[in-house]
Design an enzyme around this catalytic site. Structure first.
Site, PDB file in Angstrom:
ATOM      1  N   HIS A  97      18.338  12.880  24.501  1.00 42.86           N
ATOM      2  CA  HIS A  97      16.944  13.172  24.206  1.00 42.86           C
ATOM      3  C   HIS A  97      16.905  14.101  23.001  1.00 42.86           C
ATOM      4  O   HIS A  97      17.606  15.110  22.962  1.00 42.86           O
ATOM      5  CB  HIS A  97      16.264  13.832  25.400  1.00 42.86           C
ATOM      6  CG  HIS A  97      14.807  14.045  25.176  1.00 42.86           C
ATOM      7  ND1 HIS A  97      14.180  15.237  25.400  1.00 42.86           N
ATOM      8  CD2 HIS A  97      13.854  13.211  24.698  1.00 42.86           C
ATOM      9  CE1 HIS A  97      12.896  15.124  25.089  1.00 42.86           C
ATOM     10  NE2 HIS A  97      12.676  13.909  24.664  1.00 42.86           N
ATOM     11  N   ASP A  98      16.086  13.764  22.032  1.00 40.12           N
ATOM     12  CA  ASP A  98      16.132  14.490  20.759  1.00 40.12           C
ATOM     13  C   ASP A  98      15.856  15.978  20.916  1.00 40.12           C
ATOM     14  O   ASP A  98      16.442  16.800  20.209  1.00 40.12           O
ATOM     15  CB  ASP A  98      15.209  13.864  19.713  1.00 40.12           C
ATOM     16  CG  ASP A  98      13.805  13.573  20.217  1.00 40.12           C
ATOM     17  OD1 ASP A  98      13.413  14.104  21.266  1.00 40.12           O
ATOM     18  OD2 ASP A  98      13.096  12.803  19.542  1.00 40.12           O
TER      19      ASP A  98
END
Length: 505
Positions: free
Chosen positions: A239-240
């Protein structure tokens, strides 16, 4: 430490980049190799991601390293959260992935809560209720008897899907899976009861892997197409925002972070989930972080508001021009709740802002500068609102706020945020996500060790800019006005889908 090159593939909800990271004697240098669009495709009333276009963009990034004579040690991929693909038993991809902005899940949470009460869902996952969470996407597809889920052998979240396309390996990286609202935050495993109500079970997912795990090497096909040798693909903070938070240049815990991009995600790092009546009422989320941490945060609408306005005005209007126009306008004339449902995906963002202002007994903005000033004032005051809630829940005193991601370049909004919150705001690197991605690759290859060691390297490699609070009295008065607007009867219900970060993403 020997010189090592790493390729970070960082894909947000509107664009992507391939970033080269070079670690040499404890100092990290980064360089953008390629940049590409990540646009929604509307077809028959639904919105999809162009998965094959993203794959082509990754291949182009790999080819660029070959053309430039760069030997990379590994590859890592991070993306926005919650969206997914499915493959059948022959490992064929079953259709293009829906976007979280697709309207098919609009009423899904409330319908799902008829099966399991809302509070039970929150207590089982610790995740903020947002209508686009993967859980409600699964529920909607199951209710619609979608062949995608019926024929699915495995379901993969976006970074895992792209890693699969590069390696043929099926995994479920922890941080990206944690955004889906299907994981138990204590066991870190899929919740069987929740899955049973959407027609799935844990066997539909790959092996859960933690950030810093080698997934496998590039496949023969990828190596042939890119002209590259076999290179390991690493599960980073998929997840960024998980990757972005890695890059916070802090050496103690007394901070909050704001991952600022299309979405804004404000939170803290903790060792255990914080799940209680207060966090449930405030709709805070507990997402997986790296190195055993939990990202306790709130998802806030971010630069999406301005991005959508800019599409109407014309992208030839540069951000410096827009900021300059905003600075000439009177402050606090127009205020909105950025997380109101009407701003989710309106046909016209400017019209949505104007109508909101009128409904809240304000005049409507007229000029480009007034719209931009409205957005920046409102975002800064919303950040103050969320920070106050966050401080009431944090197990330590928050004495500074780190802004990471693309929004760290927005000097005006950074200063407004310091003014509104009353604490120093420290702008980190604009490529925070890529930096975190790269450092987790280095960890997977045993080049670095703990998160604290990673952050020491980052502190030695970047030069943050600090914004001190100014004119706090004026901003406190504006905050009172903002709260009244957010709480009055004209305020549309805060959208259950208000996330980040779906970040920095």
């Amino acid at each position: 430490m020997n010189k090592k090159n790493f390729l970070a593939i960082d894909i947000g909800a509107s664009s992507g980049r391939t970033i080269l990271g070079t670690l040499n004697n404890g100092v990290l240098e980064i360089k953008e190799l390629t940049r590409f669009a990540n646009s929604l495709i509307e077809l028959n009333g639904h919105f999809y991601w162009n998965l094959l276009s993203l794959y082509e963009a990754i291949l182009e990034g790999l080819k660029k390293t070959v053309r430039d004579g760069i030997e990379i040690s590994s590859i890592g991929i991070d993306t926005w959260g919650v969206d997914f693909i499915a493959i059948d038993k022959s490992q064929e991809i079953l259709g293009m992935p829906y976007s979280y902005r697709d309207p098919h899940t609009t009423d899904a949470p409330e319908n799902f809560f008829k099966l399991i009460p809302r509070r039970n869902v929150y207590e089982s996952t610790g995740i903020q209720i947002m209508n686009f969470n993967t859980l409600y996407q699964f529920y909607t597809l199951n209710q619609n008897q979608s062949t995608v889920l019926k024929e699915a052998d495995k379901v993969m979240f976006m970074p895992d899907a792209l890693s699969f396309m590069l390696t043929k390996k099926v995994v479920m990286e922890y941080t990206i899976a944690s955004t889906a609202q299907i994981l138990n935050p204590y066991t870190k495993q899929p919740d069987a009861e929740l899955l049973s109500h959407v027609g799935l079970d844990k066997n539909k997912f790959g092996q859960l892997v933690m950030p810093g795990t080698v997934i496998g090497n590039l496949s023969d096909s990828v190596c042939r197409q890119a002209g590259i040798n076999f290179v390991p693909v690493v599960a980073v903070g998929g997840h960024d925002t998980a990757s972005a938070v890695v890059s916070v240049p802090a050496l103690d815990e007394n901070f909050a972070y704001l991952s600022s991009g299309t979405w804004s995600l404000m939170g803290i790092e903790v060792k255990e989930p914080i799940i209680n009546s207060e966090t449930y009422g405030l709709n805070f989320t507990n997402e997986g972080g790296v190195d055993g941490t939990i990202r306790f945060l709130k998802n806030i609408c971010g630069m999406w508001l301005l991005e959508q306005c800019r599409k109407e005005w014309g992208t030839e209007l540069s951000y410096p021009y827009l900021i300059g126009q905003a600075m000439e306008c009177k402050p606090f004339e127009y205020l909105i709740n950025p997380d109101a449902a009407v701003f989710s995906n309106p046909v016209s963002m400017t019209q949505a802002i104007s109508q909101y202002c009128i409904d809240a007994n304000q005049e409507a903005p007229q000029s480009v500068g007034e719209y931009v000033r409205c957005i920046f004032d409102s975002l800064a005051l919303r950040y103050k609102q969320v920070l106050e809630s966050l401080q009431s829940l944090a197990p330590f005193v928050i004495n500074r706020l780190y802004i990471i991601g693309g929004g760290s370049q927005n000097k005006l909004l950074n200063q407004f945020t310091a003014n509104a919150t009353g604490i120093p705001v420290i702008a980190g690197h604009t490529e925070a996500t890529a930096i975190g991605n790269i450092m987790m690759q280095a960890k997977a290859l045993n080049i670095v060790g703990s998160l604290s060691e990673i952050r020491q390297i980052i502190c030695d490699s970047v030069s943050p800019v600090t914004y001190q609070p100014e004119n706090t009295g004026i901003w406190n008065e504006a905050y009172n006005k903002f709260n009244k607007i957010c709480n009055n009867k004209y305020n549309h219900e805060e959208r259950s889908l208000s996330r980040e970060s779906i970040r920095n993403s």
